[in-house]
Design an enzyme around this catalytic site. Structure first.
Site, PDB file in Angstrom:
ATOM      1  N   SER A 142      -3.548 -27.761  14.231  1.00 46.05           N
ATOM      2  CA  SER A 142      -2.155 -27.339  14.092  1.00 46.05           C
ATOM      3  C   SER A 142      -1.287 -28.582  13.985  1.00 46.05           C
ATOM      4  CB  SER A 142      -1.759 -26.547  15.351  1.00 46.05           C
ATOM      5  OG  SER A 142      -0.376 -26.305  15.392  1.00 46.05           O
ATOM      6  N   TYR A 155      -1.196 -25.331  24.683  1.00 46.49           N
ATOM      7  CA  TYR A 155      -1.614 -25.017  23.305  1.00 46.49           C
ATOM      8  C   TYR A 155      -1.843 -26.309  22.522  1.00 46.49           C
ATOM      9  CZ  TYR A 155      -1.547 -23.211  18.530  1.00 46.49           C
ATOM     10  OH  TYR A 155      -1.884 -22.917  17.224  1.00 46.49           O
TER      11      TYR A 155
HETATM   12  P1  NDP Z   1      -3.690 -14.456  14.262  1.00 46.21           P
HETATM   13  O1  NDP Z   1      -3.304 -14.067  15.652  1.00 46.21           O
HETATM   14  O2  NDP Z   1      -3.181 -13.633  13.144  1.00 46.21           O
HETATM   15  O3  NDP Z   1      -5.276 -14.574  14.148  1.00 46.21           O
HETATM   16  C1  NDP Z   1      -6.051 -15.057  15.206  1.00 46.21           C
HETATM   17  C2  NDP Z   1      -7.461 -14.544  15.040  1.00 46.21           C
HETATM   18  O4  NDP Z   1      -8.248 -15.043  16.142  1.00 46.21           O
HETATM   19  C3  NDP Z   1      -7.547 -13.032  15.053  1.00 46.21           C
HETATM   20  O5  NDP Z   1      -8.385 -12.627  14.003  1.00 46.21           O
HETATM   21  C4  NDP Z   1      -8.201 -12.720  16.387  1.00 46.21           C
HETATM   22  O6  NDP Z   1      -9.052 -11.595  16.238  1.00 46.21           O
HETATM   23  C5  NDP Z   1      -9.030 -13.977  16.609  1.00 46.21           C
HETATM   24  N1  NDP Z   1      -9.394 -14.169  18.014  1.00 46.21           N
HETATM   25  C6  NDP Z   1      -8.610 -14.338  19.088  1.00 46.21           C
HETATM   26  N2  NDP Z   1      -9.359 -14.420  20.211  1.00 46.21           N
HETATM   27  C7  NDP Z   1     -10.653 -14.311  19.814  1.00 46.21           C
HETATM   28  C8  NDP Z   1     -11.899 -14.326  20.485  1.00 46.21           C
HETATM   29  N3  NDP Z   1     -11.972 -14.458  21.827  1.00 46.21           N
HETATM   30  N4  NDP Z   1     -13.027 -14.194  19.764  1.00 46.21           N
HETATM   31  C9  NDP Z   1     -12.973 -14.036  18.421  1.00 46.21           C
HETATM   32  N5  NDP Z   1     -11.834 -14.007  17.728  1.00 46.21           N
HETATM   33  C10 NDP Z   1     -10.684 -14.156  18.421  1.00 46.21           C
HETATM   34  O7  NDP Z   1      -3.212 -15.978  14.116  1.00 46.21           O
HETATM   35  P2  NDP Z   1      -3.393 -17.082  12.947  1.00 46.21           P
HETATM   36  O8  NDP Z   1      -4.035 -16.511  11.776  1.00 46.21           O
HETATM   37  O9  NDP Z   1      -2.093 -17.747  12.815  1.00 46.21           O
HETATM   38  O10 NDP Z   1      -4.371 -18.109  13.693  1.00 46.21           O
HETATM   39  C11 NDP Z   1      -5.529 -18.676  13.094  1.00 46.21           C
HETATM   40  C12 NDP Z   1      -5.664 -20.120  13.569  1.00 46.21           C
HETATM   41  O11 NDP Z   1      -4.612 -20.905  13.010  1.00 46.21           O
HETATM   42  C13 NDP Z   1      -5.568 -20.304  15.093  1.00 46.21           C
HETATM   43  O12 NDP Z   1      -6.548 -21.238  15.516  1.00 46.21           O
HETATM   44  C14 NDP Z   1      -4.181 -20.880  15.271  1.00 46.21           C
HETATM   45  O13 NDP Z   1      -4.064 -21.634  16.461  1.00 46.21           O
HETATM   46  C15 NDP Z   1      -4.032 -21.713  14.012  1.00 46.21           C
HETATM   47  N6  NDP Z   1      -2.639 -22.035  13.660  1.00 46.21           N
HETATM   48  C16 NDP Z   1      -1.752 -21.054  13.316  1.00 46.21           C
HETATM   49  C17 NDP Z   1      -0.435 -21.374  13.039  1.00 46.21           C
HETATM   50  C18 NDP Z   1       0.597 -20.343  12.714  1.00 46.21           C
HETATM   51  O14 NDP Z   1       1.798 -20.668  12.681  1.00 46.21           O
HETATM   52  N7  NDP Z   1       0.220 -19.084  12.471  1.00 46.21           N
HETATM   53  C19 NDP Z   1       0.036 -22.773  13.053  1.00 46.21           C
HETATM   54  C20 NDP Z   1      -0.984 -23.713  13.413  1.00 46.21           C
HETATM   55  C21 NDP Z   1      -2.269 -23.348  13.699  1.00 46.21           C
HETATM   56  P3  NDP Z   1      -9.363 -10.477  17.358  1.00 46.21           P
HETATM   57  O15 NDP Z   1      -8.121 -10.323  18.194  1.00 46.21           O
HETATM   58  O16 NDP Z   1      -9.700  -9.268  16.537  1.00 46.21           O
HETATM   59  O17 NDP Z   1     -10.550 -10.995  18.122  1.00 46.21           O
END
Ligand code: NDP
Length: 244
Positions: A142, A155
Site C-alpha cells: 500500500s 495497518y
Molecule cells: P476488499 O475488502 O474489497 O477485499 C479484501 C479481500 O480480502 C476480500 O476478498 C476478502 O474476502 C479477503 N479476505 C479478508 N480476510 C481474509 C482471510 N482471513 N482469508 C482470506 N481472504 C480474506 O479490499 P481491497 O480489494 O481494497 O483489498 C485488497 C488488498 O489491497 C488488501 O491487501 C489491501 O490492504 C490492499 N490495498 C487496498 C487499498 C484500497 O484503497 N482499497 C489501498 C492499498 C492497499 P472474504 O471476506 O470473502 O474472505
C-alpha cells in the site's frame, strides 16, 4: 512461459475489490485463475461470470490466517493445473483506529491477515515454485507501506512488513522466481467496511472521494506478470492523481 495467456494464477482475497477485478482481467487475458476467500457465494458467482465469457476459473474456500487452509488451497491449484505460475497475496483487512483506542483484537486481525496471510502464501507456494524453477509472487502492500498517518499505525506496519518480506524473498530466490510488490493508493473496494472506529471511519469517507477503480490496480498487476521472464518488476505504486 512469458506473458499472461496460459499461466496458472492463484489469487487470495478474490471475492471483492482488487482481487475480483484482477481475476476478471487476468482471465480475460487467457490465464487460468484460481480464486480463494472466505465468502464462497461471491466466488461462485464470479467464477460463473468468468466462465460465461469463456475464461478459465476455479475457486476454493480459503482463510489465509490458517496455514493448513493455504497449504490445501495451493495443493488444489497444483492438483488442478499441474503447476502454479503466479501467486497474488492480495487478501487484506484495514480496521483503522488510533492506538489509544486499544482495539487490540483488530491489531491482531491485521497482523494475522496482512502479514501471516502473506507468509502462509509464501510457505505454501515457494517449494512448488522452487521445484518448477520458476514462478512469481505478487504481494499487495500500500501507499501505507511508505508513509504512516494517524489511525493507520498498525495497518501501515503490516504493509511495511509486506515490503520487507518481499524484498528479502527477492534477494534470496531472485534467480528463478520473480517478486513484485503492488502498492495502491486509495482504491474503490470494500476495504473500509471493516473500520469500527467512528473517527477513523469519518476520516476515510473524506479520503475516499478521490478513489480510483480496482481495475486500475488490476492493470498494474497484469503489467508485472506480462513482462518477459528475465524482467522482474519489483514494485509499482499506483495512486489517484489527486491523492497527496
Ligand atoms: P476488499 O475488502 O474489497 O477485499 C479484501 C479481500 O480480502 C476480500 O476478498 C476478502 O474476502 C479477503 N479476505 C479478508 N480476510 C481474509 C482471510 N482471513 N482469508 C482470506 N481472504 C480474506 O479490499 P481491497 O480489494 O481494497 O483489498 C485488497 C488488498 O489491497 C488488501 O491487501 C489491501 O490492504 C490492499 N490495498 C487496498 C487499498 C484500497 O484503497 N482499497 C489501498 C492499498 C492497499 P472474504 O471476506 O470473502 O474472505
Amino acid at each position: 512461459m512469458s506473458g499472461i495467456e496460459g499461466k496458472v494464477i492463484a489469487i487470495t482475497g478474490a471475492s471483492s475489490g482488487i482481487g475480483e477485478a484482477t481475476a476478471r482481467l487476468l482471465a480475460k487475458r487467457g490465464a487460468h485463475v484460481v480464486l480463494g476467500a472466505r465468502r464462497t457465494d461471491r466466488l461462485e458467482t464470479l467464477v460463473s461470470a468468468i466462465r460465461a465469457e469463456g475464461g478459465s476459473a476455479r475457486y476454493r474456500k480459503l482463510d489465509v490466517t490458517k496455514r493448513d487452509d493455504v497449504e490445501s488451497f495451493m495443493g488444489f491449484v497444483r492438483a488442478e493445473h499441474g503447476r502454479i505460475d503466479v501467486i497474488i497475496n492480495n487478501a487484506g483487512v484495514m480496521p483503522l483506529s488510533k492506538l489509544e483506542a486499544l482495539k487490540v483484537e483488530e491489531w491482531d486481525r491485521m497482523i494475522d491477515v496482512n502479514i501471516r496471510g502473506v507468509l502462509h502464501g509464501i510457505a505454501a507456494g515457494l517449494p512448488i515454485m522452487q521445484a518448477q524453477r520458476s514462478g512469481q509472487f505478487i504481494n499487495l502492500s500500500s501507499i501505507g507501506g511508505h508513509q504512516v498517518v494517524p489511525t493507520a499505525a498498525v495497518y501501515c506496519a503490516t504493509k511495511y512488513a509486506v515490503i520487507a518480506i518481499s524484498e528479502g524473498l527477492r534477494q534470496e530466490v531472485g534467480g528463478d522466481i520473480r517478486v513484485t510488490v503492488i502498492s495502491p493508493g486509495v482504491t474503490t473496494s470494500e476495504l473500509a467496511d471493516s473500520i469500527s472506529d467512528p473517527v477513523a471511519r469519518e476520516g476515510m469517507r473524506e479520503y475516499r472521494r478521490v478513489a480510483i477503480p480496482p481495475e486500475a490496480i488490476a492493470r498494474s498487476i497484469a503489467f508485472a506478470i506480462e513482462q518477459p521472464d528475465d524482467v522482474d518488476v519489483n514494485e509499482i505504486i499506483v495512486r489517484p492523481t489527486a491523492q497527496s
